[in-house]
Design a protein around this motif. Sequence first.
Motif, PDB file in Angstrom:
ATOM      1  N   ALA A 130       0.864  -1.180   0.000  1.00 37.80           N
ATOM      2  CA  ALA A 130       0.000   0.000   0.000  1.00 37.80           C
ATOM      3  C   ALA A 130       0.896   1.223   0.000  1.00 37.80           C
ATOM      4  O   ALA A 130       1.099   1.886   1.017  1.00 37.80           O
ATOM      5  CB  ALA A 130      -0.931   0.005   1.201  1.00 37.80           C
ATOM      6  N   GLY A 131       1.501   1.497  -1.153  1.00 36.66           N
ATOM      7  CA  GLY A 131       2.449   2.592  -1.250  1.00 36.66           C
ATOM      8  C   GLY A 131       3.623   2.400  -0.319  1.00 36.66           C
ATOM      9  O   GLY A 131       4.193   1.313  -0.213  1.00 36.66           O
ATOM     10  N   PHE A 132       3.995   3.481   0.369  1.00 33.22           N
ATOM     11  CA  PHE A 132       5.072   3.401   1.354  1.00 33.22           C
ATOM     12  C   PHE A 132       4.596   2.825   2.683  1.00 33.22           C
ATOM     13  O   PHE A 132       5.415   2.491   3.535  1.00 33.22           O
ATOM     14  CB  PHE A 132       5.642   4.804   1.627  1.00 33.22           C
ATOM     15  CG  PHE A 132       6.321   5.424   0.450  1.00 33.22           C
ATOM     16  CD1 PHE A 132       7.347   4.764  -0.193  1.00 33.22           C
ATOM     17  CD2 PHE A 132       5.934   6.667  -0.013  1.00 33.22           C
ATOM     18  CE1 PHE A 132       7.990   5.330  -1.283  1.00 33.22           C
ATOM     19  CE2 PHE A 132       6.568   7.250  -1.096  1.00 33.22           C
ATOM     20  CZ  PHE A 132       7.602   6.582  -1.736  1.00 33.22           C
ATOM     21  N   LEU A 133       3.287   2.718   2.865  1.00 34.47           N
ATOM     22  CA  LEU A 133       2.750   2.405   4.180  1.00 34.47           C
ATOM     23  C   LEU A 133       2.871   0.927   4.549  1.00 34.47           C
ATOM     24  O   LEU A 133       3.145   0.596   5.689  1.00 34.47           O
ATOM     25  CB  LEU A 133       1.282   2.838   4.252  1.00 34.47           C
ATOM     26  CG  LEU A 133       1.016   4.313   3.967  1.00 34.47           C
ATOM     27  CD1 LEU A 133      -0.466   4.607   4.037  1.00 34.47           C
ATOM     28  CD2 LEU A 133       1.788   5.199   4.947  1.00 34.47           C
ATOM     29  N   ILE A 134       2.667   0.035   3.579  1.00 33.85           N
ATOM     30  CA  ILE A 134       2.662  -1.402   3.856  1.00 33.85           C
ATOM     31  C   ILE A 134       3.429  -2.116   2.754  1.00 33.85           C
ATOM     32  O   ILE A 134       3.249  -1.815   1.566  1.00 33.85           O
ATOM     33  CB  ILE A 134       1.220  -1.951   3.938  1.00 33.85           C
ATOM     34  CG1 ILE A 134       0.455  -1.306   5.087  1.00 33.85           C
ATOM     35  CG2 ILE A 134       1.226  -3.471   4.103  1.00 33.85           C
ATOM     36  CD1 ILE A 134      -1.003  -1.721   5.167  1.00 33.85           C
ATOM     37  N   ASP A 135       4.255  -3.034   3.148  1.00 36.80           N
ATOM     38  CA  ASP A 135       4.965  -3.908   2.207  1.00 36.80           C
ATOM     39  C   ASP A 135       5.191  -5.228   2.936  1.00 36.80           C
ATOM     40  O   ASP A 135       6.163  -5.397   3.659  1.00 36.80           O
ATOM     41  CB  ASP A 135       6.280  -3.291   1.768  1.00 36.80           C
ATOM     42  CG  ASP A 135       6.916  -4.050   0.603  1.00 36.80           C
ATOM     43  OD1 ASP A 135       6.514  -5.212   0.357  1.00 36.80           O
ATOM     44  OD2 ASP A 135       7.796  -3.492  -0.073  1.00 36.80           O
ATOM     45  N   GLN A 136       4.262  -6.164   2.760  1.00 39.11           N
ATOM     46  CA  GLN A 136       4.256  -7.413   3.527  1.00 39.11           C
ATOM     47  C   GLN A 136       4.184  -8.610   2.581  1.00 39.11           C
ATOM     48  O   GLN A 136       3.281  -8.696   1.768  1.00 39.11           O
ATOM     49  CB  GLN A 136       3.062  -7.439   4.480  1.00 39.11           C
ATOM     50  CG  GLN A 136       3.002  -8.666   5.351  1.00 39.11           C
ATOM     51  CD  GLN A 136       4.079  -8.662   6.420  1.00 39.11           C
ATOM     52  OE1 GLN A 136       4.308  -7.638   7.061  1.00 39.11           O
ATOM     53  NE2 GLN A 136       4.738  -9.784   6.630  1.00 39.11           N
ATOM     54  N   LEU A 137       5.146  -9.516   2.694  1.00 36.68           N
ATOM     55  CA  LEU A 137       5.146 -10.740   1.900  1.00 36.68           C
ATOM     56  C   LEU A 137       4.378 -11.827   2.644  1.00 36.68           C
ATOM     57  O   LEU A 137       4.674 -12.131   3.804  1.00 36.68           O
ATOM     58  CB  LEU A 137       6.575 -11.203   1.627  1.00 36.68           C
ATOM     59  CG  LEU A 137       6.706 -12.513   0.828  1.00 36.68           C
ATOM     60  CD1 LEU A 137       6.134 -12.360  -0.576  1.00 36.68           C
ATOM     61  CD2 LEU A 137       8.155 -12.978   0.771  1.00 36.68           C
ATOM     62  N   VAL A 138       3.400 -12.427   1.967  1.00 39.79           N
ATOM     63  CA  VAL A 138       2.618 -13.530   2.517  1.00 39.79           C
ATOM     64  C   VAL A 138       2.968 -14.785   1.720  1.00 39.79           C
ATOM     65  O   VAL A 138       2.612 -14.888   0.544  1.00 39.79           O
ATOM     66  CB  VAL A 138       1.100 -13.254   2.426  1.00 39.79           C
ATOM     67  CG1 VAL A 138       0.315 -14.404   3.038  1.00 39.79           C
ATOM     68  CG2 VAL A 138       0.761 -11.934   3.106  1.00 39.79           C
ATOM     69  N   PRO A 139       3.697 -15.732   2.285  1.00 35.38           N
ATOM     70  CA  PRO A 139       4.118 -16.928   1.525  1.00 35.38           C
ATOM     71  C   PRO A 139       2.920 -17.755   1.074  1.00 35.38           C
ATOM     72  O   PRO A 139       1.884 -17.817   1.744  1.00 35.38           O
ATOM     73  CB  PRO A 139       4.981 -17.695   2.534  1.00 35.38           C
ATOM     74  CG  PRO A 139       5.334 -16.707   3.588  1.00 35.38           C
ATOM     75  CD  PRO A 139       4.213 -15.741   3.656  1.00 35.38           C
ATOM     76  N   PHE A 140       3.076 -18.415  -0.078  1.00 34.03           N
ATOM     77  CA  PHE A 140       2.016 -19.290  -0.572  1.00 34.03           C
ATOM     78  C   PHE A 140       1.708 -20.397   0.435  1.00 34.03           C
ATOM     79  O   PHE A 140       0.560 -20.805   0.590  1.00 34.03           O
ATOM     80  CB  PHE A 140       2.426 -19.916  -1.907  1.00 34.03           C
ATOM     81  CG  PHE A 140       2.423 -18.935  -3.053  1.00 34.03           C
ATOM     82  CD1 PHE A 140       1.296 -18.187  -3.343  1.00 34.03           C
ATOM     83  CD2 PHE A 140       3.547 -18.779  -3.854  1.00 34.03           C
ATOM     84  CE1 PHE A 140       1.287 -17.291  -4.401  1.00 34.03           C
ATOM     85  CE2 PHE A 140       3.552 -17.894  -4.907  1.00 34.03           C
ATOM     86  CZ  PHE A 140       2.422 -17.142  -5.180  1.00 34.03           C
ATOM     87  N   GLU A 141       2.757 -20.895   1.109  1.00 36.46           N
ATOM     88  CA  GLU A 141       2.569 -22.015   2.036  1.00 36.46           C
ATOM     89  C   GLU A 141       1.640 -21.670   3.194  1.00 36.46           C
ATOM     90  O   GLU A 141       1.037 -22.557   3.797  1.00 36.46           O
ATOM     91  CB  GLU A 141       3.915 -22.474   2.587  1.00 36.46           C
ATOM     92  CG  GLU A 141       4.854 -23.062   1.552  1.00 36.46           C
ATOM     93  CD  GLU A 141       5.510 -22.006   0.684  1.00 36.46           C
ATOM     94  OE1 GLU A 141       5.439 -20.813   1.067  1.00 36.46           O
ATOM     95  OE2 GLU A 141       6.051 -22.355  -0.385  1.00 36.46           O
ATOM     96  N   ALA A 142       1.521 -20.367   3.512  1.00 34.45           N
ATOM     97  CA  ALA A 142       0.698 -19.964   4.648  1.00 34.45           C
ATOM     98  C   ALA A 142      -0.753 -19.698   4.255  1.00 34.45           C
ATOM     99  O   ALA A 142      -1.610 -19.581   5.128  1.00 34.45           O
ATOM    100  CB  ALA A 142       1.283 -18.716   5.300  1.00 34.45           C
ATOM    101  N   ILE A 143      -1.054 -19.593   2.953  1.00 32.67           N
ATOM    102  CA  ILE A 143      -2.397 -19.241   2.507  1.00 32.67           C
ATOM    103  C   ILE A 143      -3.250 -20.502   2.390  1.00 32.67           C
ATOM    104  O   ILE A 143      -2.882 -21.451   1.697  1.00 32.67           O
ATOM    105  CB  ILE A 143      -2.342 -18.505   1.150  1.00 32.67           C
ATOM    106  CG1 ILE A 143      -1.477 -17.250   1.263  1.00 32.67           C
ATOM    107  CG2 ILE A 143      -3.753 -18.145   0.687  1.00 32.67           C
ATOM    108  CD1 ILE A 143      -1.264 -16.539  -0.058  1.00 32.67           C
ATOM    109  N   VAL A 144      -4.388 -20.498   3.057  1.00 35.25           N
ATOM    110  CA  VAL A 144      -5.313 -21.632   2.985  1.00 35.25           C
ATOM    111  C   VAL A 144      -6.554 -21.298   2.166  1.00 35.25           C
ATOM    112  O   VAL A 144      -7.249 -22.209   1.693  1.00 35.25           O
ATOM    113  CB  VAL A 144      -5.736 -22.104   4.384  1.00 35.25           C
ATOM    114  CG1 VAL A 144      -4.543 -22.650   5.145  1.00 35.25           C
ATOM    115  CG2 VAL A 144      -6.384 -20.968   5.174  1.00 35.25           C
ATOM    116  N   ALA A 145      -6.856 -20.012   1.999  1.00 39.68           N
ATOM    117  CA  ALA A 145      -8.044 -19.636   1.227  1.00 39.68           C
ATOM    118  C   ALA A 145      -7.928 -18.187   0.799  1.00 39.68           C
ATOM    119  O   ALA A 145      -7.307 -17.363   1.494  1.00 39.68           O
ATOM    120  CB  ALA A 145      -9.325 -19.842   2.043  1.00 39.68           C
TER     121      ALA A 145
END
Length: 338
Positions: free
Chosen positions: A251-266
Amino acid sequence: MTTQTNNGFYGRQIATKAAPFVIIILAGMAVRTPLAASHPFVALLLFLWIVSDTLMLALVARSSGKPEWRAVLGVLAGASLTVWLGLPSPLRGLLVETPILALMMVVFVLSHMAGATARAGRVLSRPTSDRREQWLSAVSEIFPRALVRLAVAELTVIHMACFRWGGAADVPTSARAFAYHKHLTPICATLLILSAIEIGVYHLLVGHWSRIASIVMFILSDVGFVYLLGLIKSFRFRPVLLTPEGVRVRAGFLIDQLVPFEAIVAVESGFTGEEVRDTVTLNAALFAWPNIMLRLDRSLPRRSFLKKRVAFSRVAFRLDDPEPFIRLLVWRLGQRGS
């Protein structure tokens, strides 16, 4: 009860981080009083002791265990520079005329610079694909990491606001980008117009009352306008990414978060307001309701501005066109077992 506990914790965190600056500023004001001028050597020793002791206690408070010797040396070097810059001219001259104190401060600074430069050289010699982070780590060996990252963030915002007016977004070659800035355009344009009006009001109206106040407010308004412009432009230049490692929610400069595929269930496009407002949900949608939510099978850490690790198990954000993202992410999640 939980909210009150969190508010109390955040209050203590802010107080802990702000206290050293407040104490040093007050000490700097104290050495400029007539009493300090009548007892200059005592004022010099007290100021040196207060600055060194305050910065050392702050280091101990930040450390989970016993501080490393190089961190202690860095604090002593920083205290020496702070004392030199914070002293009024008469006391600075007295410090120069006191060879033992002056030599001790010079030794602290030179020893820190020598050791930090050697460590920075070793950091730069390591092979890596992320040169930017490598340079940040190297410079952080010399200067405080928080100060380095703050300076980099400031320069990044200024560069974005003043020098980037076109071109492609920041998308690695192995990633797929998904925009979210179009739905923000109306409110961003409104904010810029209001900011421009505010600058004019400060310049014209406050100037009739005080020219100095109008200049100060005008400068502050200009700085705020530059920051706002940089933030708004970052929405286009920093889209949400689908990378080989996972979903990089930005979200621009405000948020930069990596969410790994292995952690996503839905991945869902329908959810309740309670889920979005829940404390375990990282809500990256700005000025709008999210249209995508990622549910995770674990809690992932995210550092807040207080450097406290905040855990989240859901991520909500909004895209201008969510359907292609959902189709591609569902396909990519289906490839995990193959």
